[in-house]
Design an enzyme around this catalytic site. Structure first.
Site, PDB file in Angstrom:
ATOM      1  N   HIS A 192       0.803  -1.221   0.000  1.00 55.19           N
ATOM      2  CA  HIS A 192       0.000   0.000   0.000  1.00 55.19           C
ATOM      3  C   HIS A 192       0.841   1.278   0.000  1.00 55.19           C
ATOM      4  CE1 HIS A 192      -3.073  -2.932   0.739  1.00 55.19           C
ATOM      5  NE2 HIS A 192      -2.455  -3.312   1.853  1.00 55.19           N
ATOM      6  N   ILE A 207      -1.958   0.002  -3.890  1.00 55.61           N
ATOM      7  CA  ILE A 207      -3.410   0.002  -3.770  1.00 55.61           C
ATOM      8  C   ILE A 207      -3.813   0.394  -2.346  1.00 55.61           C
ATOM      9  CG2 ILE A 207      -3.672  -1.749  -5.558  1.00 55.61           C
ATOM     10  CD1 ILE A 207      -4.186  -3.815  -3.337  1.00 55.61           C
TER      11      ILE A 207
END
Length: 282
Positions: A192, A207
């Site tokens: 992330h 993401i």
């Protein structure tokens, strides 16, 4: 090292976990509270506003259970770039306080052969200092490339989402730095934040955490079906179906059913990112 197939029934704990008023405030901001209007969600974003009592967003319980505790030994040796969050459920036996101390215990409750991968299910139980159950949460992760050993495929229950137009919907635009804020709540998975790790996992950029999308969805549902009162939420569950990228719009569609409120979260392109959603509330 491949995934072990004898992990079901593995118990970890108990271990203690504490959280403060500040932890609850950080979590609320991390899932977008006050982002559209800083005056709308003051019970979640402030602890000293006149005539307002601080509340914790219920999905904070998942963070308390799943991070900063003992490692899940069932995942030892597993390539984390092959791991995807698949499902999450949370049951609150009482409202989650804005600060407190709990004792936690986890158990691997399922391992299923999905041919192209394995689905590993782990449940967590939290009790307060008096020994009373506060919440339970269940998480499932899909591990690509670890299926095909001839194991139990597991159940495939019907979706609670009706085949009709939604009764209501509520939207939220995620911030481009949403993942960078959310990781401060405890989930430091480089998927992330690290472009190199994200590329190795098959994404062109980092993401958003699945649990960030889940927390945003929970917050929106508290506002939509619980009148902004988090103490009314009793249960929430859903299946992750597609990743979200920071900066995307999210819309939660809801349906009133005899068993509660069914929901589905979609992105700005209309792709479903959380499906089979169900909320139970007072």
């Amino acid at each position: 090292m491949a995934l072990r197939h004898d992990v079901v029934g593995t118990v970890t704990g108990p271990w203690d976990r504490t959280w403060s008023s500040t932890d609850s405030l950080l979590y609320a901001v991390a899932v977008g509270a006050g982002q559209d209007d800083p005056l709308r969600e003051l019970p979640f974003t402030t602890e000293n506003s006149a005539e307002i009592t601080q509340q914790a967003i219920p999905s904070l319980a998942i963070v308390l259970a799943q991070f900063d505790g003992p490692r899940n030994t069932a995942l030892e040796g597993v390539d984390l770039t092959k791991l995807l969050h698949a499902e999450q459920a949370l049951t609150l036996h009482r409202p989650l306080p804005a600060e407190g101390k709990i004792s936690l215990r986890s158990e691997v409750t399922g391992l299923y052969d999905k041919t192209k991968g394995a689905l590993l299910e782990t449940s967590f139980t939290a009790s307060d200092e008096q020994g009373s159950d506060l919440f339970t949460t269940r998480t499932s992760v899909f591990i690509r490339g670890e299926g095909g050993w001839g194991g139990d495929r597991g159940a495939n229950p019907d979706s609670p989402v009706p085949e009709r137009a939604p009764d209501a919907e509520v939207s939220f635009r995620t911030a481009v730095n949403q993942a960078l804020i959310y990781r401060l709540t405890g989930d430091r998975n480089p998927l992330h934040s690290d472009p190199t790790f994200a590329k190795a996992a098959g994404f062109d950029r980092p993401i958003l955490h699945g649990l960030a999308t889940y927390g945003i969805t929970t917050r929106l549902l508290v506002g939509e079906v619980c009148g902004g009162d988090a103490s009314r939420l009793r249960h929430i569950e859903g299946r992750f179906t597609k990743p979200v990228f920071p900066g995307q719009d999210l819309t939660v569609h809801t349906w009133s059913t005899g068993d509660g409120t069914a929901f589905r979260t979609v992105n700005e392109d209309g792709d479903v990112v959380i499906d089979r959603g169900l909320v139970k509330h007072s």
